[in-house]
Design an enzyme around this catalytic site. Structure first.
Site, PDB file in Angstrom:
ATOM      1  N   GLU A 142      38.009  85.346  42.660  1.00 15.89           N
ATOM      2  CA  GLU A 142      37.942  84.771  41.314  1.00 15.89           C
ATOM      3  C   GLU A 142      38.791  83.505  41.240  1.00 15.89           C
ATOM      4  OE1 GLU A 142      38.364  87.967  41.987  1.00 15.89           O
ATOM      5  OE2 GLU A 142      36.831  89.059  40.855  1.00 15.89           O
ATOM      6  N   GLU A 151      21.310  83.208  30.232  1.00 15.12           N
ATOM      7  CA  GLU A 151      20.044  83.366  30.958  1.00 15.12           C
ATOM      8  C   GLU A 151      19.694  84.843  30.942  1.00 15.12           C
ATOM      9  OE1 GLU A 151      19.607  81.716  35.061  1.00 15.12           O
ATOM     10  OE2 GLU A 151      18.428  83.527  35.458  1.00 15.12           O
TER      11      GLU A 151
END
Ligand SMILES: *[C@@H]1O[C@H](CO)[C@@H](O)[C@H](O)[C@H]1NC(C)=O
Ligand SMILES: *[C@@H]1O[C@H](CO)[C@@H](O)[C@H](O)[C@H]1NC(C)=O
Ligand SMILES: *[C@@H]1O[C@H](CO)[C@@H](O)[C@H](O)[C@H]1NC(C)=O
Ligand SMILES: *[C@@H]1O[C@H](CO)[C@@H](O)[C@H](O)[C@H]1NC(C)=O
Ligand SMILES: *[C@@H]1O[C@H](CO)[C@@H](O)[C@H](O)[C@H]1NC(C)=O
Ligand SMILES: *[C@@H]1O[C@H](CO)[C@@H](O)[C@H](O)[C@H]1NC(C)=O
Ligand SMILES: *[C@@H]1O[C@H](CO)[C@@H](O)[C@H](O)[C@H]1NC(C)=O
Length: 527
Positions: free
Chosen positions: A195, A314
């Protein structure tokens, strides 16, 4: 047969006293419940368009795609604001800039990668003309984060000025840098990528974008205007954790406008995927959204994204561009209504349904190809019903409550506008295959009873989402309107052969009954 069935509904509606008041009746309060979700963002109904398909969908200055624009204008009329368009997807991370390219895009399909989109892509200067073809539309532009080469850096530096000029004059919603970067891990980045590595790369490249913007479009680096969709994670495969990504400083520069995540119900090729099991199933919808509800709760508890709305930047039915016979059927339109309204009831404040040329789940096919006929596809009619249910614009606050229903093939919602009950939506997701079941028995229907004790209106207008059956791929209508390309290029045309303009009566004690043919949906308008 179809028409007489609807007449039967009208007869029942005219005499509500004959309808049994089963224990399944749903009581709905006129005033918004305390625990209702945050208001949706206007617009809620929005789209994501595959980067490589954007020239097909929007065209260019000399050949704007007017059909697409008409379909977007229809939704603007229904929901009050034109859909926002996110331009991105897998292909945004393949795109490199070629200043000498005379066409908008040069894409080469690599079959081992995907038959549905090109994986080798150059874009020319005229790619950006596509942002100037739909009046009054706001966009997000997706920059390439996936490629980490000199050519990719040159692309970033060269395209910021082109994108910002095309998106000036109020056309910019947000920027985006990288599509589903959680899936980069082990693919275009090492399997040790963390991350913090993603955040480091995102911060350094977004600062390059900002530097280029301040030179080319200085008006677009103000605090209010300079915002991103991020992290745009697929959220599958547990590769990078979204909560950890925020914890390690994704929003260090305070420039994330929307906490954007992606969602699909499953894969087009996954075993056992069917309409009844995977899409026309409220339990499956609740399970699919539960992941996001969990992430939101965790972020909130950690105080990480206080003023950043959670959206699906999306989403669509089945990844890998949808499954023929499922994602392009009327059944998928009904799923789209349930899924989107459920999101709205769970603090997901906007959804961008993903589109691409020849994609099976697309709401419309913008150009004729050898694979797909140009036209309005069934999922678009689901978009229309969601838009009608969520209608409102600031300062109206539209809030959605998921009402309790019995079987997992039923779903119902209440819409509150500025705290007052305005509309009810009911979706029946029982399959009725007209190509196989028709000619046998008549189409079954179900009756839904609502108790609206504080509502004074005596008659409620009904708007229906109808088709011949679950498996219909044409002949779909919303409230009697067809938006088909073949009729008037996507402009609304009122059909005379479908039921519209009905109303149902509320009796003196506030009871009302609504009958729905299997595989159909409707809105009851309270005010
Ligand atoms: C604009 O679109 C048309 C139709 O697709 C195409 O023929 C033309 O080359 C495009 N113009 C540019 C500058 O890309
Ligand atoms: C388009 O891309 C292909 C494959 O990368 C390349 O061979 C071709 O020359 C390119 N065409 C143009 C006009 O740049
Ligand atoms: C990306 O490219 C830069 C510049 O060449 C390099 O420093 C960095 O290590 C690269 N990152 C990855 C993850 O490959
Ligand atoms: C609906 O979805 C749930 C959760 O995925 C599943 O357990 C159930 O079997 C599904 N229903 C049908 C009819 O397939
Ligand atoms: C509808 O058709 C699908 C696919 O052929 C089938 O699996 C399903 O059982 C049918 N549903 C009904 C209610 O006949
Ligand atoms: C729908 O059913 C009606 C009545 O049976 C029929 O006339 C019409 O052609 C059907 N529409 C489609 C698209 O199949
Ligand atoms: C209604 O008419 C339209 C346009 O002629 C046709 O496509 C559709 O199938 C008809 N629908 C029904 C239910 O008959």
């Amino acid at each position: 047969m179809f028409v007489s069935l609807l007449l039967r509904a009208a007869v029942v509606a005219a005499a509500p006293s004959i309808v049994e008041r089963g224990s399944s009746a749903i009581t709905v309060s006129k005033h918004m419940p305390q625990d209702a979700a945050s208001s949706i963002l206007a617009p809620f109904v929005s789209f994501s368009i595959e980067f490589s398909s954007f020239p097909d969908f929007a065209g260019n200055k000399s050949r704007p795609n007017k059909f697409s624009n008409q379909l977007l204008d229809n939704l603007a009329d229904l929901q009050g604001v034109k859909p926002y368009i996110r331009v991105g997807g897998n292909t945004q991370d393949f795109a490199l800039y070629d200043p000498n390219l005379k066409t908008q895009i040069n894409g080469t399909v690599v079959l081992s990668e995907s038959a549905d989109y090109p994986s080798i892509i150059s874009i020319g200067p005229s790619f950006f003309e596509a942002y100037e073809t739909w009046p009054g539309t706001k966009f997000s532009h997706g920059f390439n984060l996936g490629k980490n080469t000199t050519e990719a850096m040159d692309t970033l530096i060269a395209t910021v000025p082109l994108a910002c000029k095309a998106l000036s004059n109020g056309r910019l919603a947000h920027w985006e840098l990288g599509n589903e970067p959680d899936l980069f891990k082990g693919k275009v980045r090492p399997s040790t990528w963390l991350e913090s590595d993603y955040v480091g790369e995102w911060l350094s490249k977004s600062r390059i974008i900002k530097r280029q913007l301040s030179q080319a479009c200085p008006g677009m680096v103000t605090k209010g205007a300079y915002k991103y969709l991020a992290p745009s994670f697929a959220g599958t495969g547990n590769k990078l954790d979204p909560v950890k990504t925020w914890e390690v400083g994704l929003d260090t520069d305070h420039d994330i406008g929307m906490n954007s995540m992606h969602n699909y119900m499953g894969g087009a090729d996954s075993p056992g995927v069917t309409l009844a099991h995977t899409l026309m199933n409220h339990t499956a919808v609740v399970q699919s959204v539960a992941h996001h509800v969990g992430v939101m709760k965790d972020l909130q508890e950690k105080g990480l994204t206080k003023d950043v709305p959670y959206i699906l930047g999306e989403m669509n039915s089945l990844y890998h561009q949808g499954k023929p016979g499922l994602s392009n059927s009327f059944g998928a339109a009904l799923w789209g209504v349930d899924f989107n309204l459920y999101c709205a009831s769970q603090n997901i404040r906007r959804t961008h349904m993903h589109q691409g040329t020849d994609y099976r789940y697309a709401s419309w096919q913008p150009v004729q190809t050898t694979k797909t006929t140009i036209g309005t596809k069934p999922p678009y009619y689901g978009n229309a019903m969601v838009a009608a249910m969520l209608r409102g614009r600031e300062p109206d606050a539209v809030q959605i409550v998921n009402l309790p229903t019995g079987p997992e093939t039923d779903a119902a919602y209440a819409a509150y506008v500025s705290g007052k009950l305005a509309r009810l939506a009911v979706i029946n997701m029982q399959e009725y295959n007209y190509t196989s079941d028709a000619g046998s028995a008549s189409r079954p229907s179900a009756t839904y009873q609502f108790h609206l004790p504080e509502v004074s209106a005596k008659s409620l207008s009904v708007q229906r989402l109808l088709a011949n059956g679950t498996d219909a791929i044409t002949g779909i209508t919303w409230d009697g309107w067809s938006y088909n390309y073949e009729l008037q290029g996507g402009a609304p045309v009122r059909l005379t052969n479908v039921t519209a303009g009905q109303s149902v009566q509320v009796d003196s004690e506030g009871w009302v009954a609504l009958e729905l043919p299997h595989s159909s949906a409707a809105i009851l308008n309270i005010s």
